[in-house]
Design a protein around this motif. Structure first.
Motif, mmCIF file in Angstrom:
data_model
loop_
_atom_site.group_PDB
_atom_site.id
_atom_site.type_symbol
_atom_site.label_atom_id
_atom_site.label_comp_id
_atom_site.label_asym_id
_atom_site.label_seq_id
_atom_site.Cartn_x
_atom_site.Cartn_y
_atom_site.Cartn_z
ATOM 1 N N LEU A 16 53.667 9.187 22.666
ATOM 2 C CA LEU A 16 55.093 8.960 22.893
ATOM 3 C C LEU A 16 55.903 9.407 21.681
ATOM 4 N N GLU A 17 55.444 9.043 20.496
ATOM 5 C CA GLU A 17 56.137 9.453 19.273
ATOM 6 C C GLU A 17 56.134 10.976 19.118
ATOM 7 N N LYS A 18 55.018 11.588 19.446
ATOM 8 C CA LYS A 18 54.933 13.046 19.350
ATOM 9 C C LYS A 18 55.894 13.710 20.323
ATOM 10 N N GLU A 19 55.936 13.228 21.554
ATOM 11 C CA GLU A 19 56.823 13.808 22.559
ATOM 12 C C GLU A 19 58.294 13.631 22.169
ATOM 13 N N LEU A 20 58.630 12.447 21.655
ATOM 14 C CA LEU A 20 60.011 12.182 21.272
ATOM 15 C C LEU A 20 60.386 12.826 19.940
ATOM 16 N N GLY A 21 59.377 13.095 19.115
ATOM 17 C CA GLY A 21 59.636 13.695 17.808
ATOM 18 C C GLY A 21 60.174 12.706 16.788
ATOM 19 N N ILE A 22 59.872 11.421 16.993
ATOM 20 C CA ILE A 22 60.308 10.377 16.066
ATOM 21 C C ILE A 22 59.198 9.351 15.896
ATOM 22 N N VAL A 23 59.301 8.574 14.838
ATOM 23 C CA VAL A 23 58.385 7.466 14.600
ATOM 24 C C VAL A 23 59.045 6.209 15.135
ATOM 25 N N LEU A 24 58.337 5.460 15.958
ATOM 26 C CA LEU A 24 58.880 4.253 16.572
ATOM 27 C C LEU A 24 58.563 2.987 15.790
ATOM 28 N N PHE A 25 57.421 2.978 15.113
ATOM 29 C CA PHE A 25 56.982 1.802 14.370
ATOM 30 C C PHE A 25 56.607 2.181 12.946
ATOM 31 N N THR A 26 56.893 1.268 12.015
ATOM 32 C CA THR A 26 56.275 1.354 10.694
ATOM 33 C C THR A 26 55.093 0.409 10.753
ATOM 34 N N ARG A 27 53.973 0.845 10.204
ATOM 35 C CA ARG A 27 52.743 0.076 10.335
ATOM 36 C C ARG A 27 52.098 -0.109 8.972
ATOM 37 N N ASN A 28 51.553 -1.284 8.763
ATOM 38 C CA ASN A 28 50.619 -1.507 7.676
ATOM 39 C C ASN A 28 49.606 -2.523 8.163
ATOM 40 N N ARG A 29 48.731 -2.950 7.333
ATOM 41 C CA ARG A 29 47.631 -3.827 7.754
ATOM 42 C C ARG A 29 48.115 -5.109 8.438
ATOM 43 N N SER A 30 49.212 -5.676 7.937
ATOM 44 C CA SER A 30 49.610 -6.991 8.430
ATOM 45 C C SER A 30 50.929 -6.998 9.200
ATOM 46 N N LEU A 31 51.580 -5.846 9.351
ATOM 47 C CA LEU A 31 52.902 -5.861 9.956
ATOM 48 C C LEU A 31 53.159 -4.592 10.757
ATOM 49 N N ILE A 32 53.718 -4.785 11.930
ATOM 50 C CA ILE A 32 54.214 -3.674 12.743
ATOM 51 C C ILE A 32 55.690 -3.959 12.963
ATOM 52 N N LYS A 33 56.526 -3.002 12.603
ATOM 53 C CA LYS A 33 57.965 -3.198 12.708
ATOM 54 C C LYS A 33 58.594 -1.967 13.336
ATOM 55 N N LEU A 34 59.600 -2.198 14.182
ATOM 56 C CA LEU A 34 60.320 -1.082 14.781
ATOM 57 C C LEU A 34 61.134 -0.336 13.727
ATOM 58 N N THR A 35 61.158 0.967 13.844
ATOM 59 C CA THR A 35 62.060 1.767 13.025
ATOM 60 C C THR A 35 63.461 1.656 13.623
ATOM 61 N N ASP A 36 64.448 2.216 12.949
ATOM 62 C CA ASP A 36 65.808 2.223 13.501
ATOM 63 C C ASP A 36 65.833 2.935 14.851
ATOM 64 N N ALA A 37 65.118 4.045 14.949
ATOM 65 C CA ALA A 37 65.063 4.779 16.221
ATOM 66 C C ALA A 37 64.397 3.932 17.298
ATOM 67 N N GLY A 38 63.341 3.226 16.940
ATOM 68 C CA GLY A 38 62.669 2.341 17.882
ATOM 69 C C GLY A 38 63.592 1.238 18.372
ATOM 70 N N GLU A 39 64.398 0.687 17.470
ATOM 71 C CA GLU A 39 65.381 -0.344 17.843
ATOM 72 C C GLU A 39 66.388 0.199 18.850
ATOM 73 N N GLN A 40 66.787 1.442 18.667
ATOM 74 C CA GLN A 40 67.767 2.051 19.567
ATOM 75 C C GLN A 40 67.177 2.333 20.941
#
Length: 104
Positions: A39-63
């Protein structure tokens, strides 16, 4: 973009985890990860920031979030109309249980 990819996107948000989203959708964590990556590849944007303990929506993901909810919600409404046309009454039943009892 597929409806399933949007459902996966919403499941990740709902559960806060790729693993738990996979459990909710009865698929693997790897399957969830691949769906989001596609989905991110098709849209050409990153939807989530990820690390070991947290997944958070990016601004684009929020929109995108309210639109994804609307699209998936419309699919659910279509399924309800079809069920009623077939004479099947559908309702949501929520059952609460203690984790020790429900096995989660």
């Amino acid at each position: 973009m597929t409806l399933y990819q949007l459902e996966v996107f919403l499941a990740v948000i709902q559960t806060g985890s790729f693993t738990r989203a996979g459990e909710l959708l009865h698929t693997s964590q790897s399957g969830v990860s691949h769906s989001i990556a596609d989905l991110e590849k098709e849209l050409g944007i990153v939807l989530f920031t990820r690390n070991r303990s947290l997944i958070k929506l990016t601004d684009a993901g929020e929109q995108i979030l309210p639109h994804a909810r609307e699209i998936v919600g419309q699919k659910d409404k279509i399924n309800q109309v079809v069920a009623e046309a077939k004479g099947v009454k559908s309702r949501t039943l929520r059952i609460g249980a203690f984790p020790s009892f429900s096995g989660t």
